[in-house]
Scaffold this motif. Sequence first.
Motif, short mmCIF file in Angstrom:
data_model
loop_
_atom_site.label_atom_id
_atom_site.label_comp_id
_atom_site.label_asym_id
_atom_site.label_seq_id
_atom_site.Cartn_x
_atom_site.Cartn_y
_atom_site.Cartn_z
N SER A 353 0.59 -1.48 -0.34
CA SER A 353 0.07 0.25 0.36
C SER A 353 1.15 0.96 0.42
O SER A 353 0.92 2.28 -1.16
CB SER A 353 -0.61 -0.04 1.03
OG SER A 353 -1.67 0.69 1.13
N GLN A 354 1.74 1.65 0.58
CA GLN A 354 2.92 2.11 0.41
C GLN A 354 3.31 2.65 -0.21
O GLN A 354 3.74 3.94 -1.11
CB GLN A 354 3.55 2.30 2.09
CG GLN A 354 4.38 3.86 2.42
CD GLN A 354 3.39 4.72 2.01
OE1 GLN A 354 2.55 5.01 2.75
NE2 GLN A 354 3.91 6.30 2.05
N LYS A 357 1.93 4.43 -2.87
CA LYS A 357 1.81 5.91 -2.57
C LYS A 357 3.03 6.31 -3.33
O LYS A 357 2.40 7.83 -3.95
CB LYS A 357 1.60 5.78 -1.09
CG LYS A 357 0.12 5.96 -0.41
CD LYS A 357 -0.30 5.97 0.90
CE LYS A 357 -1.32 5.09 1.32
NZ LYS A 357 -1.08 5.61 3.07
N VAL A 358 3.69 5.94 -3.14
CA VAL A 358 5.19 6.29 -3.52
C VAL A 358 4.44 6.27 -5.45
O VAL A 358 5.04 7.39 -6.03
CB VAL A 358 6.09 5.55 -3.61
CG1 VAL A 358 7.35 5.83 -4.48
CG2 VAL A 358 6.67 5.98 -1.82
N THR A 380 9.54 4.43 2.52
CA THR A 380 7.61 3.51 2.97
C THR A 380 8.07 2.22 4.29
O THR A 380 9.69 2.27 5.10
CB THR A 380 7.82 1.58 1.45
OG1 THR A 380 8.74 1.50 1.37
CG2 THR A 380 8.19 2.18 0.62
#
Lengths: 443, 121
Positions: A353-354, A357-358, A380
Amino acid sequence: MANVTRRQVITAGGAVAAGAAIGVSISQQAKPAAKAAVAPVIVIGGGMAGATVAKYIRLWSAKSIPVTIIESEVDYTSNIMSNLVLTGQKTLASLHYPYTTLKSATYGVTVVRGTATTVNAGAQTVTYQPPTGLPVTLAYSRLVMAPGIDYLPFTLTGTPANKAKVVSAWKAGAETQSLRNQLVAMNVDDKYILTIPKSPYRCPPGPYERAALVADWIKNNKRSVGNTSAQVIVLDANPFIQAELNNFTNAFNVVHAGVVQYVPNATLVSVDADAGTVVTTAGTFTGKVINVIPDHTAGKIARDAGLANKPTAAGGAFCEVDVLSYESKVSPLIHVLGDASATTQPKAGHVASQEAKVCADAIVRLMSSPALPLDQAPITNSACYSPITATTASWLSVVFHYDPITQTMVKAAGQPIEAPSISAGNFSQMNTWFSVLMGDVFK
Amino acid sequence: MTKAGVKAKVRRRPSPNWVIAGGLGVAMALVGIVAPGASSEAQSATLVPVGRLFASNCSQCHGTDGQSGSISQLAGMSATSMFAKMKDQQTHDSIMGAQARGYTDDEIRAIAAYFASVKKK
């Protein structure tokens, strides 16, 4: 146009903005391209990575970049917490996450149901097969692959009915329920065998968590008084426990002492489903319920698109990416997220999930006009809990920083860190963490 | 931006912390701060607030943009308070403490400044 200095205040588009960056000109402000002129970002797979990247592209582009998810299922079934289905503490239904909010006006993500079958990188199109009807081809501006994992084949013999009982339950769904049913159908003192694939595999603590939880459940439901033999046989293809070494060693040797037999360096050779035998490089074992988590490889569509360029020791392959954007190192305009990618980060839902986002931040920058430079220092993280019994849990935490020298994500000093002890408090926190995590992805 | 106005955070004199963050390559493309929740018109003019991507690491446990309904709400917390809390957390033997120890002071300042700019819902 003049450079923005630290003290300048810009008014543009009705918004008051302060120039906090150094030497960034106004012309470099992010101006997402006009909606009508932009083909959507297409996301293959609506799991933790796919749903997150879709949501955050919409959020961070102020809904100016159209996003379409191609997903084969009606909704997402969470792998996280699915081991608690095996012990009857959760139902599969409780782990379903619909795309309702993503599709609503709040985010305006388009979700189409189907299986992506073909990527034409040159034409920037992807074709998918809906549940019924003819295949559909869509054009994309950028493609995000989040197809998850596939399994490598292994030697399995027996009648079709018995072979069907040898499940992985490593993608939450029907197999999870099958495994639950098989555990319930065990006779007292029957044995459960779990095989763990070679790393890298999805959710490093997951198999050990499963072994601990099933051991706890067996102690309370399928173990006769006086039985001293192990009933949970963990056959690990790896030389040691791959995550939370202290807590899982404690779980196996103390919390569930005598119930769990942990066997390292036990690479799977074959399974005879009729005899209930599992042959490994560390010996042959017999049990009533056989739960094989096969070796992993990248999801089929990523392999078919030629993105899986990083082979594994087990014979699989994952996709190398630039971790500043998660753009494939093989094919431009295609990004690969989560379990299908080959990075230094674990294959797991939270960190996927992180990564998403990146990737979302990068895509918003890249699709701005003119394109903005990528963030050169992404971070992250992963934080997860592992239930050890029906009422206790441990946790694992790690933060990664981008290292410009190796161009990889590197663990912060002293990390990862595991819980100092197994506790009921951790179990309670786990439920809250899970609820907020899923909300960040799907709501 | 709607005329009623979403209150954009204006930092006429960015603190040295922000400059340090930029110098580290943190969100170098920053051109302005817009309070999340601003209208699309407003955001289309100024995207990529400093610290936003860093701060998104917090949202898995504290909710999107720190708007958690359960675990500590970060949106709208003062930067000073958040920095102090994170430094305190670094001393704790908890999952939050473990997370907090993964960030440098400059990174924490960037995260704290971002959440201070987010309007609490």
